[in-house]
Motif scaffolding. Structure first.
Motif, PDB file in Angstrom:
ATOM      1  N   LEU A 100       1.696  -6.336  -0.870  1.00  0.00           N
ATOM      2  CA  LEU A 100       0.962  -6.950   0.231  1.00  0.00           C
ATOM      3  C   LEU A 100       0.389  -5.891   1.168  1.00  0.00           C
ATOM      4  CD1 LEU A 100       0.121  -9.620   1.475  1.00  0.00           C
ATOM      5  CD2 LEU A 100       2.296  -9.666   2.722  1.00  0.00           C
ATOM      6  N   ARG A 101       1.177  -4.878   1.452  1.00  0.00           N
ATOM      7  CA  ARG A 101       0.698  -3.815   2.332  1.00  0.00           C
ATOM      8  C   ARG A 101      -0.458  -3.048   1.680  1.00  0.00           C
ATOM      9  NH1 ARG A 101       5.654  -0.386   4.672  1.00  0.00           N
ATOM     10  NH2 ARG A 101       3.901   0.497   5.840  1.00  0.00           N
ATOM     11  N   TRP A 102      -0.381  -2.816   0.371  1.00  0.00           N
ATOM     12  CA  TRP A 102      -1.449  -2.090  -0.323  1.00  0.00           C
ATOM     13  C   TRP A 102      -2.742  -2.907  -0.313  1.00  0.00           C
ATOM     14  CZ3 TRP A 102      -4.876  -2.613  -4.293  1.00  0.00           C
ATOM     15  CH2 TRP A 102      -5.484  -1.441  -4.757  1.00  0.00           C
ATOM     16  N   LEU A 103      -2.643  -4.204  -0.602  1.00  0.00           N
ATOM     17  CA  LEU A 103      -3.832  -5.050  -0.621  1.00  0.00           C
ATOM     18  C   LEU A 103      -4.493  -5.112   0.754  1.00  0.00           C
ATOM     19  CD1 LEU A 103      -2.545  -8.018  -2.822  1.00  0.00           C
ATOM     20  CD2 LEU A 103      -4.282  -6.337  -3.457  1.00  0.00           C
ATOM     21  N   ARG A 104      -3.694  -5.250   1.778  1.00  0.00           N
ATOM     22  CA  ARG A 104      -4.244  -5.306   3.133  1.00  0.00           C
ATOM     23  C   ARG A 104      -4.862  -3.978   3.542  1.00  0.00           C
ATOM     24  NH1 ARG A 104       0.618  -8.752   6.114  1.00  0.00           N
ATOM     25  NH2 ARG A 104      -0.380 -10.801   5.934  1.00  0.00           N
ATOM     26  N   GLY A 105      -4.360  -2.879   3.005  1.00  0.00           N
ATOM     27  CA  GLY A 105      -4.880  -1.571   3.366  1.00  0.00           C
ATOM     28  C   GLY A 105      -6.098  -1.151   2.563  1.00  0.00           C
TER      29      GLY A 105
END
Length: 323
Positions: free
Chosen positions: A177-182
């Motif tokens: 989730l953090r990678w997709l948002r970033g």
């Protein structure tokens, strides 16, 4: 173990895959699976009963075919393997339901949008399961000792589930989730059922896309447990595949049926953990002890039923105490 065979013919494989695709197309274009729709408890119950009925009918037809071509003894054994595998996969897939509830609550997905994202989640899950099943069959056919690795994995996973059953993951810290948002442009809110939208000529992902990715990732994690589990019952590729697919196809309806009651089945996670430990232990003990398939069916069914009934009993007691 190096020569894994199935009594299923090529036309049977083709027929089953055609049936699955036809059901998905029926859901998408005839029953409105691609449209926003809030699934009622009655509708979910009907679809849950339908998928269970189809699985039972398939098992009966499988028995009938083998009874006429391979004999009664083989027909009984193979049909029992299918029903046991289906029960195991259906039971373990229920753990997905708890994760789905958590994901939908975290993203505040409106009920009318949940059906579509789960439909696409099922499509992705079928593709992933097919690849993983083929990979698992190849590994077992080439290296018999892989079964013991699977058994150890299931025992470790089951113990971990027992220890962490009451702990809820922090989605805010989820690496995917953090990678997709970033790395993606994101809209702050939903745009209907759309996974992507264009704003000022730029393409943005919506929260629906994040939900879909989290659903697919969760199924990948659960497949690592559920697919090895069925190898404790059978190595027949056709049975492994069909029992998995029937469980996946029925999971969406089961979610809508039980999602609002998930808290009432709080002990089910402990039951599923015990199922994993039992299946893993059975695989590790294969060189010294062979447990008949019907015993496995009875034990797994008893564990799941006991955890459900005990959960409901404790929930009723808690409700009465609060009054």
């Amino acid at each position: 173990m190096s020569n894994i065979e199935s009594l299923a013919t090529g036309p049977m494989w083709a027929g089953f895959i055609t049936f699955v695709l036809a059901m998905l197309l029926l859901d998408l274009f005839v029953l409105g699976g691609n449209k926003a729709h809030r699934v009622s408890a009655r509708e979910a119950a009907c679809w849950t009963a339908t998928w269970m009925g189809l699985a039972i009918t398939f098992g009966a037809l499988w028995w009938w075919y083998l009874d006429g071509t391979a004999g009664r003894e083989i027909a009984n054994r193979k049909a029992l393997e299918f029903f046991t595998g289906y029960l195991i996969e259906q039971a373990l897939s229920v753990d997905n339901m708890f994760v789905f509830v958590m994901i939908f609550n975290y993203f505040a997905v409106p009920p009318e949008l949940q059906r579509r994202v789960l439909l696409y989640g099922v499509l992705g899950a079928i593709a992933m399961r097919a690849v993983m099943i083929l990979g698992g069959i190849w590994l077992v056919s080439q290296f018999a000792w892989v079964l013991y690795v699977f058994g150890l994995l299931l025992v470790v996973t089951g113990v971990k589930m027992l220890v962490m059953a009451d702990q809820k993951p922090d989605l805010e810290e989820n690496p995917l989730l953090r990678w997709l948002r970033g790395h993606m442009r994101m809209t702050p809110g939903f745009h209907g059922q759309a996974f992507f939208v264009r704003i000022d000529g730029l393409r943005y992902a919506t929260p629906m896309f994040l939900v879909l990715m989290m659903i697919e990732a969760s199924d990948l994690v659960f497949a690592v447990d559920s697919i090895p589990a069925i190898f404790a019952v059978t190595t027949d590729p056709f049975i492994v595949f069909t029992s998995n697919i029937f469980a996946i196809m029925g999971l969406r309806a089961l979610y809508f049926l039980l999602a609002d009651m998930a808290e009432r089945f709080h002990l089910l996670k402990y039951g599923l953990a015990l199922v994993l430990i039992y299946i893993g232990g059975k695989m590790l003990a294969m060189p010294w002890f062979h447990m008949p398939v019907q015993w496995s069916l009875a034990i797994v069914g008893s564990i799941v039923l006991a955890s459900v009934l005990l959960s409901m009993h404790l929930s009723r007691r808690k409700t009465r105490s609060a009054l």
